[in-house]
Design a protein around this motif. Structure first.
Motif, PDB file in Angstrom:
ATOM      1  N   LEU A  11       1.965   0.792   0.853  1.00 38.71           N
ATOM      2  CA  LEU A  11       2.478   1.401   2.114  1.00 38.71           C
ATOM      3  C   LEU A  11       3.844   1.702   2.037  1.00 38.71           C
ATOM      4  O   LEU A  11       4.625   2.658   2.450  1.00 38.71           O
ATOM      5  CB  LEU A  11       2.076   0.494   3.448  1.00 38.71           C
ATOM      6  N   GLY A  12       4.783   0.593   1.737  1.00 39.79           N
ATOM      7  CA  GLY A  12       6.231   0.736   1.597  1.00 39.79           C
ATOM      8  C   GLY A  12       6.424   1.964   0.470  1.00 39.79           C
ATOM      9  O   GLY A  12       7.561   2.684   0.464  1.00 39.79           O
ATOM     10  N   LEU A  13       5.937   1.877  -0.540  1.00 39.91           N
ATOM     11  CA  LEU A  13       6.248   2.963  -1.462  1.00 39.91           C
ATOM     12  C   LEU A  13       5.901   4.157  -1.273  1.00 39.91           C
ATOM     13  O   LEU A  13       6.459   5.112  -1.545  1.00 39.91           O
ATOM     14  CB  LEU A  13       5.168   2.381  -2.805  1.00 39.91           C
ATOM     15  N   ALA A  14       4.582   4.447  -0.666  1.00 40.05           N
ATOM     16  CA  ALA A  14       4.379   5.538   0.162  1.00 40.05           C
ATOM     17  C   ALA A  14       5.389   5.933   0.980  1.00 40.05           C
ATOM     18  O   ALA A  14       5.509   7.346   0.976  1.00 40.05           O
ATOM     19  CB  ALA A  14       2.795   5.605   0.711  1.00 40.05           C
ATOM     20  N   LEU A  15       5.741   5.292   1.883  1.00 32.33           N
ATOM     21  CA  LEU A  15       6.591   5.596   3.099  1.00 32.33           C
ATOM     22  C   LEU A  15       8.128   6.049   2.114  1.00 32.33           C
ATOM     23  O   LEU A  15       8.725   7.156   2.687  1.00 32.33           O
ATOM     24  CB  LEU A  15       6.974   4.680   3.766  1.00 32.33           C
ATOM     25  N   GLY A  40      11.368  -3.676   2.003  1.00 34.68           N
ATOM     26  CA  GLY A  40      11.230  -3.716   3.796  1.00 34.68           C
ATOM     27  C   GLY A  40       9.848  -3.686   4.161  1.00 34.68           C
ATOM     28  O   GLY A  40       9.722  -4.711   5.028  1.00 34.68           O
ATOM     29  N   ALA A  41       8.969  -3.289   3.410  1.00 39.53           N
ATOM     30  CA  ALA A  41       7.537  -3.578   3.768  1.00 39.53           C
ATOM     31  C   ALA A  41       7.079  -4.810   3.320  1.00 39.53           C
ATOM     32  O   ALA A  41       6.539  -5.602   4.492  1.00 39.53           O
ATOM     33  CB  ALA A  41       6.619  -2.420   2.918  1.00 39.53           C
ATOM     34  N   LEU A  42       7.571  -5.405   2.414  1.00 46.50           N
ATOM     35  CA  LEU A  42       7.052  -6.893   2.085  1.00 46.50           C
ATOM     36  C   LEU A  42       7.802  -7.894   2.966  1.00 46.50           C
ATOM     37  O   LEU A  42       7.036  -8.748   3.415  1.00 46.50           O
ATOM     38  CB  LEU A  42       7.232  -6.938   0.787  1.00 46.50           C
ATOM     39  N   PHE A  43       8.844  -7.510   3.400  1.00 45.88           N
ATOM     40  CA  PHE A  43       9.406  -8.468   4.477  1.00 45.88           C
ATOM     41  C   PHE A  43       9.084  -8.421   5.827  1.00 45.88           C
ATOM     42  O   PHE A  43       8.708  -9.487   6.484  1.00 45.88           O
ATOM     43  CB  PHE A  43      10.944  -8.007   4.402  1.00 45.88           C
ATOM     44  N   GLY A  44       8.528  -7.033   5.964  1.00 45.18           N
ATOM     45  CA  GLY A  44       7.877  -6.845   7.486  1.00 45.18           C
ATOM     46  C   GLY A  44       6.609  -7.529   7.570  1.00 45.18           C
ATOM     47  O   GLY A  44       6.186  -8.011   8.408  1.00 45.18           O
ATOM     48  N   ALA A  45       5.773  -7.476   6.312  1.00 42.24           N
ATOM     49  CA  ALA A  45       4.481  -8.129   6.310  1.00 42.24           C
ATOM     50  C   ALA A  45       4.772  -9.470   6.409  1.00 42.24           C
ATOM     51  O   ALA A  45       3.880 -10.357   7.212  1.00 42.24           O
ATOM     52  CB  ALA A  45       3.990  -7.628   5.116  1.00 42.24           C
ATOM     53  N   PHE A  46       5.735 -10.172   5.832  1.00 42.32           N
ATOM     54  CA  PHE A  46       5.839 -11.518   5.809  1.00 42.32           C
ATOM     55  C   PHE A  46       6.268 -11.913   7.241  1.00 42.32           C
ATOM     56  O   PHE A  46       5.795 -12.953   7.653  1.00 42.32           O
ATOM     57  CB  PHE A  46       7.089 -12.048   4.637  1.00 42.32           C
ATOM     58  N   LEU A  47       7.288 -11.134   7.947  1.00 42.45           N
ATOM     59  CA  LEU A  47       7.641 -11.366   9.103  1.00 42.45           C
ATOM     60  C   LEU A  47       6.646 -11.781  10.251  1.00 42.45           C
ATOM     61  O   LEU A  47       6.380 -12.295  10.910  1.00 42.45           O
ATOM     62  CB  LEU A  47       8.658 -10.431   9.526  1.00 42.45           C
ATOM     63  N   SER A  68       9.936  -1.387   7.308  1.00 39.09           N
ATOM     64  CA  SER A  68      10.351  -0.387   5.976  1.00 39.09           C
ATOM     65  C   SER A  68      10.786   0.751   6.430  1.00 39.09           C
ATOM     66  O   SER A  68      11.955   1.207   5.757  1.00 39.09           O
ATOM     67  CB  SER A  68       8.922  -0.017   5.327  1.00 39.09           C
ATOM     68  N   VAL A  69      10.386   1.368   7.345  1.00 37.34           N
ATOM     69  CA  VAL A  69      10.984   2.541   7.973  1.00 37.34           C
ATOM     70  C   VAL A  69      12.313   2.123   8.592  1.00 37.34           C
ATOM     71  O   VAL A  69      13.325   3.125   8.360  1.00 37.34           O
ATOM     72  CB  VAL A  69      10.119   3.354   9.086  1.00 37.34           C
ATOM     73  N   ALA A  70      12.691   1.390   9.176  1.00 37.12           N
ATOM     74  CA  ALA A  70      14.097   0.671   9.778  1.00 37.12           C
ATOM     75  C   ALA A  70      14.911   0.571   8.587  1.00 37.12           C
ATOM     76  O   ALA A  70      16.244   1.010   8.561  1.00 37.12           O
ATOM     77  CB  ALA A  70      14.027  -0.506  10.487  1.00 37.12           C
ATOM     78  N   SER A  71      14.431  -0.205   7.288  1.00 38.18           N
ATOM     79  CA  SER A  71      15.286  -0.230   6.171  1.00 38.18           C
ATOM     80  C   SER A  71      15.686   1.029   5.527  1.00 38.18           C
ATOM     81  O   SER A  71      16.926   1.214   4.804  1.00 38.18           O
ATOM     82  CB  SER A  71      14.680  -1.277   5.251  1.00 38.18           C
ATOM     83  N   LEU A  72      14.687   1.882   5.504  1.00 39.28           N
ATOM     84  CA  LEU A  72      14.950   3.137   4.954  1.00 39.28           C
ATOM     85  C   LEU A  72      15.938   3.896   5.658  1.00 39.28           C
ATOM     86  O   LEU A  72      16.787   5.006   5.239  1.00 39.28           O
ATOM     87  CB  LEU A  72      13.711   4.102   4.572  1.00 39.28           C
ATOM     88  N   SER A  73      16.077   3.886   7.116  1.00 37.25           N
ATOM     89  CA  SER A  73      16.880   4.611   7.774  1.00 37.25           C
ATOM     90  C   SER A  73      18.108   4.319   7.772  1.00 37.25           C
ATOM     91  O   SER A  73      19.273   5.053   7.963  1.00 37.25           O
ATOM     92  CB  SER A  73      16.527   4.475   9.316  1.00 37.25           C
TER      93      SER A  73
END
Length: 89
Positions: A11-15, A40-47, A68-73
Motif C-alpha cells: 500500500l505504501g509503495l502504491a501510494l 511511513g506505511a510500515l510505521f503506521g501499520a505498527f502504530l 504514509s500520506v502524511a510522511s509523503l506530504s
C-alpha cells in the motif's frame, strides 16, 4: 501480522508511486519518495496494530495509509517561485 506488514508495504509503495507519477516536479528523487512511502506505511501499520491490539486488518491498513500520506506530504516543495516582499511594503 506478516500479512498486515506485507499489505502495508505494498500500500505504501502504491501510494508513493502515485505521488511520484502525479507530482514529479514538486518531489525529490524517486527512490527517496518510494522508500518514504513504504517506511511511513510500515510505521503506521505498527502504530495502529499496537494501539488497537487485534482491531482488524482494514483498520491497520487505514492507519498505514494515513501515516504514509502524511510522511509523503512532508516531501512536497512549493509549486511556484516564492515571491518575497520587501520589509517596506
Amino acid at each position: 501480522m506478516l500479512l498486515e506488514a506485507l499489505s502495508s508495504a505494498i500500500l505504501g509503495l502504491a501510494l508513493s508511486w502515485i505521488y511520484a507519477a502525479r507530482l514529479p516536479h514538486r518531489l525529490p528523487a524517486r527512490h527517496l519518495v518510494l522508500s518514504t512511502g513504504v517506511a511511513g506505511a510500515l510505521f503506521g501499520a505498527f502504530l495502529t496494530h499496537s494501539a488497537l491490539e487485534a482491531g482488524g486488518v482494514l483498520l491497520v491498513l487505514l492507519g498505514a495509509a494515513i501515516v504514509s500520506v502524511a510522511s509523503l506530504s512532508l516531501l512536497l516543495r512549493p509549486a511556484g517561485r516564492l515571491r518575497r516582499r520587501s520589509a517596506t511594503a
